[in-house]
Design an enzyme around this catalytic site. Structure first.
Site, PDB file in Angstrom:
ATOM      1  N   SER A 182     -18.277 -20.575  21.052  1.00 36.45           N
ATOM      2  CA  SER A 182     -17.105 -21.238  20.500  1.00 36.45           C
ATOM      3  C   SER A 182     -17.386 -22.705  20.222  1.00 36.45           C
ATOM      4  O   SER A 182     -18.058 -23.380  21.002  1.00 36.45           O
ATOM      5  CB  SER A 182     -15.965 -21.156  21.510  1.00 36.45           C
ATOM      6  OG  SER A 182     -15.795 -19.828  21.888  1.00 36.45           O
ATOM      7  N   ARG A 212      -9.582 -20.321  26.591  1.00 39.12           N
ATOM      8  CA  ARG A 212      -9.735 -19.031  27.254  1.00 39.12           C
ATOM      9  C   ARG A 212      -9.846 -19.246  28.754  1.00 39.12           C
ATOM     10  O   ARG A 212     -10.607 -20.077  29.217  1.00 39.12           O
ATOM     11  CB  ARG A 212     -10.964 -18.299  26.731  1.00 39.12           C
ATOM     12  CG  ARG A 212     -10.617 -17.374  25.585  1.00 39.12           C
ATOM     13  CD  ARG A 212     -11.782 -16.530  25.167  1.00 39.12           C
ATOM     14  NE  ARG A 212     -12.683 -17.253  24.311  1.00 39.12           N
ATOM     15  CZ  ARG A 212     -13.928 -17.577  24.626  1.00 39.12           C
ATOM     16  NH1 ARG A 212     -14.430 -17.203  25.800  1.00 39.12           N
ATOM     17  NH2 ARG A 212     -14.674 -18.247  23.800  1.00 39.12           N
ATOM     18  N   SER A 240     -17.459 -23.034  10.458  1.00 36.83           N
ATOM     19  CA  SER A 240     -17.836 -23.933   9.356  1.00 36.83           C
ATOM     20  C   SER A 240     -19.095 -23.453   8.651  1.00 36.83           C
ATOM     21  O   SER A 240     -19.288 -23.750   7.475  1.00 36.83           O
ATOM     22  CB  SER A 240     -17.919 -25.390   9.809  1.00 36.83           C
ATOM     23  OG  SER A 240     -18.859 -25.530  10.796  1.00 36.83           O
ATOM     24  N   CYS A 262     -19.197 -24.205  17.954  1.00 37.35           N
ATOM     25  CA  CYS A 262     -20.587 -24.585  17.683  1.00 37.35           C
ATOM     26  C   CYS A 262     -20.932 -24.378  16.213  1.00 37.35           C
ATOM     27  O   CYS A 262     -22.092 -24.192  15.861  1.00 37.35           O
ATOM     28  CB  CYS A 262     -21.533 -23.785  18.561  1.00 37.35           C
ATOM     29  SG  CYS A 262     -21.383 -24.228  20.285  1.00 37.35           S
ATOM     30  N   ARG A 284     -25.315 -24.903  20.774  1.00 39.49           N
ATOM     31  CA  ARG A 284     -25.132 -26.355  20.810  1.00 39.49           C
ATOM     32  C   ARG A 284     -26.182 -26.895  21.763  1.00 39.49           C
ATOM     33  O   ARG A 284     -26.070 -26.749  22.978  1.00 39.49           O
ATOM     34  CB  ARG A 284     -23.723 -26.665  21.299  1.00 39.49           C
ATOM     35  CG  ARG A 284     -23.386 -28.143  21.417  1.00 39.49           C
ATOM     36  CD  ARG A 284     -21.942 -28.313  21.848  1.00 39.49           C
ATOM     37  NE  ARG A 284     -21.028 -27.954  20.782  1.00 39.49           N
ATOM     38  CZ  ARG A 284     -20.542 -28.821  19.876  1.00 39.49           C
ATOM     39  NH1 ARG A 284     -20.857 -30.094  19.947  1.00 39.49           N
ATOM     40  NH2 ARG A 284     -19.728 -28.408  18.932  1.00 39.49           N
TER      41      ARG A 284
END
Ligand code: SPV
Ligand code: MN
Length: 622
Positions: free
Chosen positions: A269, A83, A275, A271, A417
């Protein structure tokens, strides 16, 4: 004078006229006159139209087929891999102020600049006009969106990621209640990359619910319905009474319990957002953007505005992300971007297998050791390389994913994070404290945005890049939203990224399943917790039992004491950073009173224990 009509054939004209919406017709007309494509094609919800888009992307070389059926590869430009925050600007009317965190440009100036740059930008190209629904069909949550683009890759990606909404536009009965996005990849080089990268512009016009984006291809910059629509929807919801969040939505399932508890979760994003939503044994509704509203019964309901995943492929391997890996290696419609291709097979970083020494990647022809023009070694694939798939392709998609009423959210997670400050999981003391924790979210930067990695950045609710209203307004809207609810979701923070002094991660990737299931058990009042100055944390014996029965591995008391230690000094330092950020934002008093109390609790704990690092065994129950 040029009239748009000369670019249209009868089919195109009829398809536009059938919508009975002059606003749509005027926009398309105007953009055709400005961009001057050689052809205009309107795509309806018809399967044949949709198949045409994919065929076109393959025909004009924007995508290339791979060996597995349905798979294709698209390369963005070498300098267009994340981005582009610097060139993303909100067009600001003279009488408005938004806040320091928002990159703005004077509206008149910005419009003039972008229209000048767009003059004839589609010459020689085909303009695709597509209609989508941001959110499920026939849903009070959803917002219709019109996408105009000269990139078949963009139109194809959006087909995987959003619900086709040509028929939804008819339901507008002529009203202008939709968002629109105009994109051009601009002039292309011989490899099909956007040439005029220095004239990349992403201009967000909140006054007219539209975005113009040019000279780029990376989805986070080019796909209107993704982060560009997110910005418009944040503006809209914050002027109404609902939330637009950078959140996954998932169904959480305990083994042997016949229930689904829905959670949403905001993570910056790269982090762990996707998942988490794809943890084995769970069901996914969405992995990126959610609309949340108060439901008739006073609970919080949410929908996924998307219907696909644009996920980071780096480190997806059979051990850490078995469900995603399986999906990426079996036939289905799927676009890879910016991975290495050798002999029709895609390779990426951290895929858990031998990778070839040569191939074609986001740079072009690649061989190991090759350097770019700045002398940097080119990795085999970009760290922010991605895959694009439809959610309904997945076995673990939740049965309620298309429910127009959304699902009831009982838990909200904010994750960052963070190598040295927060504990792996913590439940806020109450809704307001949870909003505060979300507002304090910090994260180390990743390859998902252009610029240096590893810098600690503040991002309230993982949404800072997209918040186009003053921060005060955005956070106040969260406080107010919870106050209205009769059934408030519990709020949690997670941190999967704690490291030791040598920089090694203290926890395994799969451990996040335990934090999630612990949170679910809290929603149902099934486990106790230790009240600490920062919120409720799990008890050792509960975690030990969960690690044993769910992951079949030991969880030692020593590790528990280590990862759940309150790093008081770091937490206090963080509060100073947060205070400095929000001082200029004219925050509501409730925010400051929560911050003061948080600081008092931490200082008292520090004084009582005489230490900067307090393990759970050293904490008295607060
Ligand atoms: C993210 O980076 O948060 C994404 C991908 O979801 S992008 O489209 O780049 O925003
Ligand atoms: Mn995202």
């Amino acid at each position: 004078m040029n009239t748009a009509k000369q670019f249209f054939d009868k089919v195109t004209r009829d398809r536009l006229n059938d919508l009975h919406n002059d606003h749509v017709i005027n926009i398309v007309d105007r953009m055709v006159r400005l961009c001057r494509p050689s052809k205009v094609t309107v795509i309806t919800d018809d399967a044949a139209d949709i198949a045409y888009v994919r065929r076109l992307a393959l025909l004009n070389g924007e995508e290339k087929p791979l060996t597995i059926r349905g798979h294709s590869i698209h390369y963005d430009g070498y300098y267009d891999q994340g981005r582009d925050k610097d060139h993303t600007r909100v067009l600001l009317p003279k009488d408005k102020k938004l806040g320091r965190h928002i990159n703005t440009i004077d509206r008149d100036e910005g419009l003039k600049e972008i229209f000048d740059l767009m003059d004839g930008i589609m010459e020689g190209k085909e303009m695709l006009v597509r209609f989508f629904s941001l959110g499920p069909l026939n849903s009070g949550f959803s917002i219709p969106a019109l996408q105009i683009t000269d990139s078949a890759y963009v139109a194809h990606s959006e087909d995987l990621l959003y619900r086709s909404g040509y028929e939804e536009f008819k339901k507008l009965e002529g009203k202008p209640d939709f968002f629109y996005f105009v994109h051009s990849a601009g002039q292309l080089d011989e490899l099909g990359k956007s040439k005029d990268i220095d004239q990349r512009r992403i201009y967000v016009d909140i006054e007219k619910n539209r975005v113009f984006t040019i000279n780029n291809q990376y989805a986070g910059n080019s796909l209107g319905l993704k982060k560009l629509a997110l910005r418009l929807a944040i503006n809209k919801s914050n002027h109404e009474d609902w939330l637009t969040e950078h959140m996954f939505i998932m169904g959480v399932h305990q083994e042997n319990k016949n229930r689904t508890t829905y959670f949403s979760g905001a993570f910056p994003s790269a982090c762990g957002k996707t998942s988490t939503a794809m943890i084995p044994g769970q069901t996914i509704i969405g992995d990126d953007i959610a609309f949340l509203r108060m439901w008739h019964d006073g609970s919080c309901h949410a929908v996924n505005i998307e219907s696909g995943i644009f996920g980071i492929i780096t480190n997806v391997n059979p051990v850490d992300d078995p469900l995603i890996y399986q999906c990426l290696t079996t036939p289905r419609e799927l676009i890879f971007s910016n991975v290495l291709v050798n002999d029709g097979k895609p390779y990426w970083l951290g895929m858990g297998q031998e990778t070839p020494k040569t191939g074609v990647n986001h740079f072009g022809d690649w061989s190991k050791g090759k350097k770019d023009t700045e002398g940097r070694e080119i990795p085999l694939a970009h760290k922010n390389a991605r895959y694009t798939i439809r959610l309904r392709e997945l076995d673990n998609v939740d049965p309620e994913a298309e429910n127009p009423d959304g699902v009831q959210i009982d838990g909200i997670i904010y994750g960052g994070r963070d190598s040295d400050t927060n504990v792996p999981i913590c439940q806020s003391l109450d809704w307001d404290h949870g909003v505060f924790l979300g507002a304090c979210l910090e994260s180390e930067t990743t390859a998902a945005t252009l610029g240096q990695e590893g810098l600690r950045k503040h991002s309230p609710m993982a949404n800072l890049d997209f918040v186009v209203v003053p921060l005060r307004k955005y956070i106040a809207n969260h406080f107010a939203f919870g106050r209205k609810l009769q059934k408030r979701p519990l709020i949690f923070t997670t941190n999967y990224f704690l490291k030791d002094d040598q920089g090694n991660y203290l926890l395994d990737k799969i451990d996040k399943k335990i934090w999630l299931l612990w949170a679910e058990a809290r929603v149902h009042g099934e486990v106790d917790a230790l009240a600490t100055p920062i919120g409720y944390i799990p008890l050792f014996q509960d975690l030990q039992a969960m690690f044993e029965t769910i992951l079949h591995k030991p969880f030692s008391r020593e590790l528990y004491e280590r990862v759940f230690s309150l790093r008081v000094e770091n937490l206090l330092q963080k509060l100073i950073r947060i205070e400095n950020i929000y001082r200029e934002e004219n925050m509501p008093e409730i925010f400051w009173s929560i911050l003061r109390r948080q600081r008092e609790r931490l200082t008292t704990a520090q004084q009582t224990s005489g230490a900067d690092l307090i393990p759970p065994s050293g904490l008295k129950n607060y």
